[in-house]
Design a protein around this motif. Structure first.
Motif: not given
Ligand code: GAL
Length: 697
Positions: A251-252, A259, A290, A348, A350-351, A407, A421, A423, A447, A449, A473, A475
């Motif tokens: 993940e990040p 970001y 990610w 993955k 995202d955003e 996403r 997927y 949030d 998923e 969490r 997930n 994360w």
């Molecule tokens: C969200 C994403 C999560 C996770 C998170 C990490 O936007 O839906 O699955 O990756 O970012 O910052």
């Protein structure tokens, strides 16, 4: 301006697919951006349909300054589709505005993946070729001059549903409104059955995706901010505890910047990424990264992308215009060279959707302008799929298959091996996503969490294990949730006493997934070649059975397996078994279909029913699928006169199957001849060994 469509004609595009041009359509549409051609040969193999199933003569079109409207008379059908709709199943009577959104909290049409494709139980699908946030009024309103159903003046209601529910009783028009447009190309996909209309749509998209076989194993995404050491420790822990796992997701935190994203390994947290990757690959893991597409100023690709980006930034990063080939080249080449070639198995994304329902919207505004001429609204619809296409192309170039997450998606997504997927985290909505996704060429993962209880964890894991992507997930959780489901305690390394028992229950669930893997893989092969979704709503299979229209918490895997997930708090649930005979997967007991029955299931059991006349191939569970894994299959036949079960055998990781490098391993059983196995095809390797047979009558 108002006119009837009497002059419009339906032009055959491909067998069973007609295009109707109304007014003057916009230039940028999903079809103008479509990169994967239709699978013509497979379309020709579907049953021929001579005439367009919709009569154009009664359509009415209106062009105003606000946009373009077309009104289409419809019958007493039920309607499905419109993308990943998490809040409702049958769309009849609803108004849906297909806006790309990351927080689709109510039943408005907002979605991670809205798709302007609607299916009728009369056996046709209607696709509107637009990137706009189009509204579909699905038999929801009655035009003036037509007979509505009025309330008697003295009638009072006792609930809001009752009060408003009848307002538009008798509505018999599908109205499509496209803002800003002066026209649209509509495409009609014939059946003759609803399921075949879906197949036609998916084959027009290019056929369904065939994920890398390991992608159908178990996934685990580690805590954001994990280091190289943490990651290796987690991997070793999963292997020591024999928890099946094929993919580890970072993940990040793996990058220097996120970001927005730099796409560079963080030297503090990951000083030797190659050493880690090699170690993880040796342990049998695939590694997924990610990221999002907003490019940080420190990224090595920032300078090249700057001239080709939108006029608004996000988190200080560029928004690349992926419609431009130079952007795809720069972004794709970099990922290929620096990450894919080093061993990264997938991404993955995202955003790539949009945000409206939160206090601080983060994505680019609808009024943005992009160098290609697209505005922000159009780009939101196109963005996720273009981004998927860019990375998918890099894997194809290398003759490597992938499976990833995204996403956002839109029309014609079926060929892309990416799973949606969210949030949002409502378990019932998550299951409804699995039920609905197949109407629109999408894949979705409910998923797991965190969980609020042991029961919640188990029930959620059962659902995700029987979905397109079996994903945990974690994360925001340091340790696996089965060691401690309470997030705060988990992050303080406080484990539940006796958590080994919960771990073992979770292992059983993952093993169920691994037992079903060859079966699910075979269903994906049908998705690829026949456009038939591997996971299907009961309404797709039995559109004429009106009982199925309201069932949004049960689904089919392939033709054979019916899944009825349980939710926290339930000891039993109603299960509708359509006509025919069914067998309980667990007890092998036979049930007559055509009715709803109450099914009790203890915490460790998810209700599963097998349709009579089918053979289920069950594998001895492995912990991960390695290139040389051979699955030991026990074939279970349910009922007499079973149709053949066709396993798809190939290397599981390359596109060589497109050059006939695959086998079909057919498992057959008849009362007279008993079991029989045939293998046809040109693949020289072996993935399946049939070790036993069980006959259930
Ligand atoms: C969200 C994403 C999560 C996770 C998170 C990490 O936007 O839906 O699955 O990756 O970012 O910052």
């Amino acid at each position: 301006m108002r006119y009837s469509s009497k002059t419009a004609t339906a032009k055959t595009v491909l067998p069973g697919i007609w295009k109707v041009r109304l007014g003057r359509p916009e230039a940028a549409t999903p079809i103008s951006l479509k990169q994967i051609p239709a699978d013509k040969a497979a379309l020709i193999a579907l049953p021929a349909v001579a005439d367009c199933p919709l009569l154009l003569a009664d359509w009415r079109c209106t062009v105003t300054a606000a946009g373009f409207r077309v009104e289409i008379p419809v019958g007493d059908d039920a309607f499905f589709g419109l993308g990943l709709q998490l809040k409702s199943h049958n769309q009849k009577g609803k108004k849906k505005t297909l806006r790309v959104n990351s927080d689709p909290v109510s039943d408005t049409g907002d979605s991670h993946a809205p798709v302007p494709f609607l299916l009728s139980t009369q056996g046709w699908g209607l696709y509107a070729d637009t990137l706009r946030y189009a509204s579909f009024y699905v038999a929801s309103h009655v035009p003036g001059g037509e007979k509505g159903v009025a309330h008697h003046s003295m009638e009072t209601a006792t609930s809001t549903d009752e009060l408003y529910g009848k307002a538009n009783a008798g509505a018999n028009r599908l109205v499509l409104f496209i803002p800003a447009a002066k026209g649209v190309d509509l495409y009609v996909f014939a059946g003759p059955t609803l399921k075949q209309a879906v197949q036609r749509y998916n084959l027009f998209s290019g056929g369904g995706c065939l994920p890398a076989i390991w992608g159908l194993g178990v996934w685990y995404r580690a805590l954001g901010g994990f280091t190289q050491e943490d990651t290796i420790r987690l991997a070793a822990h999963l292997r020591e505890h024999h928890m099946p796992c094929d993919v580890l997701g970072l993940e990040p935190g793996w990058q220097t910047k996120a970001y927005s994203c730099s796409y560079l390994w963080s030297p503090e947290r990951f000083p030797q990424p190659q050493v880690m990757l090699d170690r993880l690959i040796e342990l049998g893991f695939n590694v997924n990264l990610w990221e999002h597409a907003f490019v940080h100023p420190s990224s090595p690709i920032h300078r090249d992308l700057e001239p080709y980006s939108g006029d608004y930034q996000i988190w200080g990063g560029l928004v690349p215009d992926f419609t431009i080939p130079a952007v795809r080249d720069t972004f794709g080449d970099y990922h290929g060279r620096e990450l894919i070639d080093k061993g990264i198995s997938g991404f993955k994304l995202d955003e790539c959707d949009n945000s409206d329902f939160i206090s601080y919207p983060w994505s680019f505004p609808e009024h943005s302008q992009f160098p290609s001429g697209l505005d922000g609204e159009q780009m939101h619809s196109a963005f996720g799929l273009l981004y998927q296409g860019c990375l998918y192309a890099e894997y194809r170039k290398r003759n490597r298959r992938t499976y990833g997450e995204a996403r956002n998606s839109h029309a014609f997504a079926a060929p892309y091996p990416f799973v949606l997927y969210s949030d949002l985290y409502d378990h019932r909505d998550f299951v409804r996503g699995v039920v609905n996704m197949g109407f629109s060429g999408l894949l979705w993962s409910p998923e797991v969490r965190h969980a609020v209880s042991e029961e919640d964890l188990i029930r959620r894991l059962q659902s995700v294990a029987l979905s397109p992507q079996a994903l945990v997930n974690a994360w925001y959780i340091r340790n696996p949730p089965w060691m401690q489901f309470d997030t705060e305690k988990n992050n303080r390394n406080e484990f539940m006493p006796g958590h080994e028992k919960l771990e073992s229950a979770c292992r059983d669930i993952f093993q169920l997934r691994m037992r079903l893997l060859p079966f699910i893989y075979a269903e994906f092969a049908r998705y690829r070649f026949e456009g038939l979704p591997p996971f299907r709503s009961l309404a797709m299979e039995w559109p004429d059975d009106i009982n199925t229209h309201k069932i949004d918490d049960q689904y089919l895997i392939g033709d054979a397996l019916l899944v009825a997930p349980m939710f926290s708090g339930q000891k039993e649930r109603p299960v509708y078994l359509p006509a025919g005979d069914w067998y309980c997967f667990h007890t092998r007991k036979k049930y007559r279909g055509g009715e709803t029955r109450t099914v009790a299931a203890d915490l460790h059991t998810i209700p599963l029913f097998v349709r009579a006349g089918h053979i289920l191939p069950l594998a001895e569970p492995v912990e991960c699928v390695r290139p040389d894994t051979v699955f030991k299959i026990s074939a279970v036949t349910f009922g007499e006169n079973c149709q053949a079960c066709r396993l798809f055998e190939d290397d599981g990781i390359s596109f060589d199957y497109e050059r006939e490098q695959y086998n079909i391993v057919s498992l057959m059983w008849s009362q007279d001849e008993g079991p029989r196995v045939t293998r046809t095809g040109h693949y020289s390797g072996r993935r399946y060994e049939i070790v036993s047979w069980e006959h259930v009558s």
